[in-house]
Design an enzyme around this catalytic site. Sequence first.
Site, PDB file in Angstrom:
ATOM      1  N   ASP A 127       0.798  -1.217   0.000  1.00 57.97           N
ATOM      2  CA  ASP A 127       0.000   0.000   0.000  1.00 57.97           C
ATOM      3  C   ASP A 127       0.836   1.276   0.000  1.00 57.97           C
ATOM      4  O   ASP A 127       0.356   2.329  -0.428  1.00 57.97           O
ATOM      5  CB  ASP A 127      -0.955   0.009   1.198  1.00 57.97           C
ATOM      6  CG  ASP A 127      -2.122  -0.948   0.999  1.00 57.97           C
ATOM      7  OD1 ASP A 127      -2.292  -1.441  -0.131  1.00 57.97           O
ATOM      8  OD2 ASP A 127      -2.862  -1.207   1.961  1.00 57.97           O
ATOM      9  N   TYR A 166     -10.090  -0.823   2.073  1.00 61.13           N
ATOM     10  CA  TYR A 166      -9.682  -0.730   3.473  1.00 61.13           C
ATOM     11  C   TYR A 166      -9.350   0.712   3.863  1.00 61.13           C
ATOM     12  O   TYR A 166      -8.912   1.524   3.038  1.00 61.13           O
ATOM     13  CB  TYR A 166      -8.456  -1.601   3.751  1.00 61.13           C
ATOM     14  CG  TYR A 166      -8.802  -2.955   4.332  1.00 61.13           C
ATOM     15  CD1 TYR A 166      -9.244  -3.066   5.639  1.00 61.13           C
ATOM     16  CD2 TYR A 166      -8.705  -4.115   3.575  1.00 61.13           C
ATOM     17  CE1 TYR A 166      -9.558  -4.301   6.186  1.00 61.13           C
ATOM     18  CE2 TYR A 166      -9.020  -5.361   4.110  1.00 61.13           C
ATOM     19  CZ  TYR A 166      -9.453  -5.444   5.420  1.00 61.13           C
ATOM     20  OH  TYR A 166      -9.777  -6.663   5.962  1.00 61.13           O
TER      21      TYR A 166
END
Length: 676
Positions: free
Chosen positions: A332, A416
Site C-alpha cells: 500500500d 480498506y
Amino acid sequence: MRGKPETPYLAVLRTQCLDDIGAGRRVYGLVTVTPVRTHPLQRLSADEIRAARSLLDDNGLVTAATKFALLGLEEPDKLTVLGHRPGDPIDRRIRAVLLDLETGAARTVIASLTRGAIDSIVDIDPVTDGQPPILLEELVTVDEIVKADPGWRAAMERRGITDLDLVRPCPLAAGNYGIASERGRRMLHVLSFLQHRPEDHAWAHPIDGVVAYVDVIEKKVIELIDDAVLPIPDEEANHDDPAYTGPPRTTLRPIEITQPEGPSFTVDDDVVTWENWSFRVGFDPREGLVLHQLGWRDGDRVRPIVYRASVAEMVVPYADPSPVRFWISYFDAGEYLLGQQVNSLELGCDCLGEIHYFDAVLADGDGAPREVRNAICLHEEDFGVLWKHTDIFTESSETRRQRRLVISFFVTVGNYDYGFYWYLYLDGTIQLEVKATGVMATSSYKSDSAYATEVAPGLGAPFHQHLYCARLDMMVDGLDNAVDEVEVQPLPIGPANPNGNAFTRRATRLRSEAEGARTADPMAGRTWHISSSDSTNRLGRPVAYELRPEGRPLLLADPASATAHRAAFATRSLWVTRYDPDERFPAGDLVNQHPGGAGLPEYVAADRAIEDQDVVLWHTFGAVHYPRPEDWPVMPVEYCGFTLRPVGFFDRNPTLDVPATPANHCGHHGGGEHHH
C-alpha cells in the site's frame, strides 16, 4: 530556468502576477518568487511544488503525456540536518518519478529548487527496476478499457449481467509472478463488482471467477482469466442506509472532552512541543506522516531519541490460491502511496477534544499542488492511571493520571481504511498503533473453501494478513548506538537454584547486519534494547530504549514464493542496518511490479557492522485476518502496533513532578446526581 533570480532560494510559480509586485514579491516575467524556507525538513509548499514542475518543464522533462507518479521532498542526509543552524543556507531538493503514458518510459529525477538545477536523471528499466507507483488516472481509465474488451463483455453476459454501467471494475496492483506476457509491461489486474443501483455498495456483490490483466499503456486487456461462473451474492449491505442498519440507538449519551484553558502543546510551524517532548511533523506522499527529531527536554538540553520515524511499507497478502486471486499482495505504500490516499479528518468523528490540524500539500498527477485539509490530527487525551500507591506505613495515598499526545492520520486504500496513531506519553514511552477498518475484499463463497469465511449468505471474505514495516532511525542520546536482544532465561534446578524458582535474563549484542535480522518470540519475552554508545545514567549503565514487539505471525507465504521474494522485509520482525540516506524503503524504491529482492535484502548484503554505529531499526508487525461475520459490512477497528519505552534512559521515574488531578475533576455518580 527562465528569469533566474539572485536570491539564495526561490519558489517559482507560473502565473499572471502583476499584482504580486505590490505584495512585495519579486516578479520576473511570468515568474513569482516567494521566501526561503527556514529548515531543511520543512514540508514542501504549494509554491515549491509549482516550482518543481516548472523546473522540470524548463529542462524538457515534461511533455503532454508526462504524469508525476511521485513528487516529494528529497530530504538532506542526517548530518546536514543536524548541523543546520538558523540562517544557514538550505539546498531545497525534490525527487520526482515521471511516467510517459504514451510510451511507458519512466525516470527518476532529483533536482534543486535552490540552484535551479537538475542533479540526476535515472531511467527506469521496467523489467529489473519495477514500475512507478500506480496513478489515480490509471484507476479511472481501466473502467473504459475493460468495458471495451469483447472477451470481458462476454464474460459478463455469461453471468447474466447486461447493464455494464452498474459494474464496477476494481483495478489492483499486479505484482510480479513471472507471467511472460506481462514482462516489461505496465499492468493492472482487474476484478469486478456489481451494484444494484448507483448508491448500492458494490463490495457485497463480487463478480467472481473472472479477472482481466490490463496493459495500461497499450490500453487493452492482454489476458482474461475466466475460471468459473459463480453465483453473485444478492444480499445488499449498505452500512450507510438506515433501511439496512435499522434506526440508530438512542441510549448513548454524549461524551464531551474539553480543555477550558486550551491544550498543553504548542505548535510553531511544523515543530510541536508538549511537556518534555519535541518533534517536527513531516508528511511524505509515500509514507504519509513522518515524525522528525523526536527528543526529550532534560534540564537545559534536548536529548535525541528517534531522528526519523515512519511507516515505510505495508503489504496485504491474501491466502486464496485460486487462478483469480493468487497474485493479490498489495504494497500500500510502495504501489499506491499511503500519503496520497490521506483523508480529511472531521472534528467529533475522527478526533475529539482540543484539536490542532495540519493540512497536507501534495502533488497530483500533473505536478500541480493539491491541498488536503485536516490531514493530520494533533491532540492530547487522558489515559488512565499513570502511577498510584497507598502506603501501609505512612498512610499516604497518591495517584497521578497518565496523559498522552496523539498524532494521527487516516488513509483509504481501495476497500480498506487505515489509521496510524503515534502516541507520546508523560513517562517517555513512544507507541505506534495502527487501526485497520473499512470494508473487506469479497468473493463468492464455496462451501468447500479453506481460504475464506462466509460473512453473509453466499458471500466470502478471503483470509489475509496486514503487515506493516516501521522505519525507526534511532538516535538514543547521540548518533552511535548499539542493539541487544534481551530475553528471559529460566534456570534449571541445581546447586545455584536448589528450589527451581530462579530466572534471569540474557542479553545478546547484535554486531552485524546479518545478526540484526531477528524474529520476535513472545514465549521468550524477546525485546530489543537500543543503547547509547557514549552516554550512561547515574548508575553507570548505558542509557537505552526498548523496542517491545507484539510478536504476532510474520509473512505466511512460502519462503520460495514470489510474495516472499518481493516482501522479504516481512519475513523478520526486526532488521538493523547501518544508516545510509539512500536506504529508505524496506521493499526498495520501486515496488510496483518489481521482481523481488530489493530493499532490506540488498541493504544487509554487505553485512556492515552495527555495533556502536548510527543504526536504523526496521520493525515488522501486523495481524492475520480470518474474517468474521461481525466484520461485515464494515469492519470494527482491529489494532496492532509496538512500543518504545525507556530502560535506564532516565535516572528515576520522570513523572514524579506530574501534579495531582484537582479535586473538582474527580467525581462519581450517586442518587442520579453528579457530585464533585
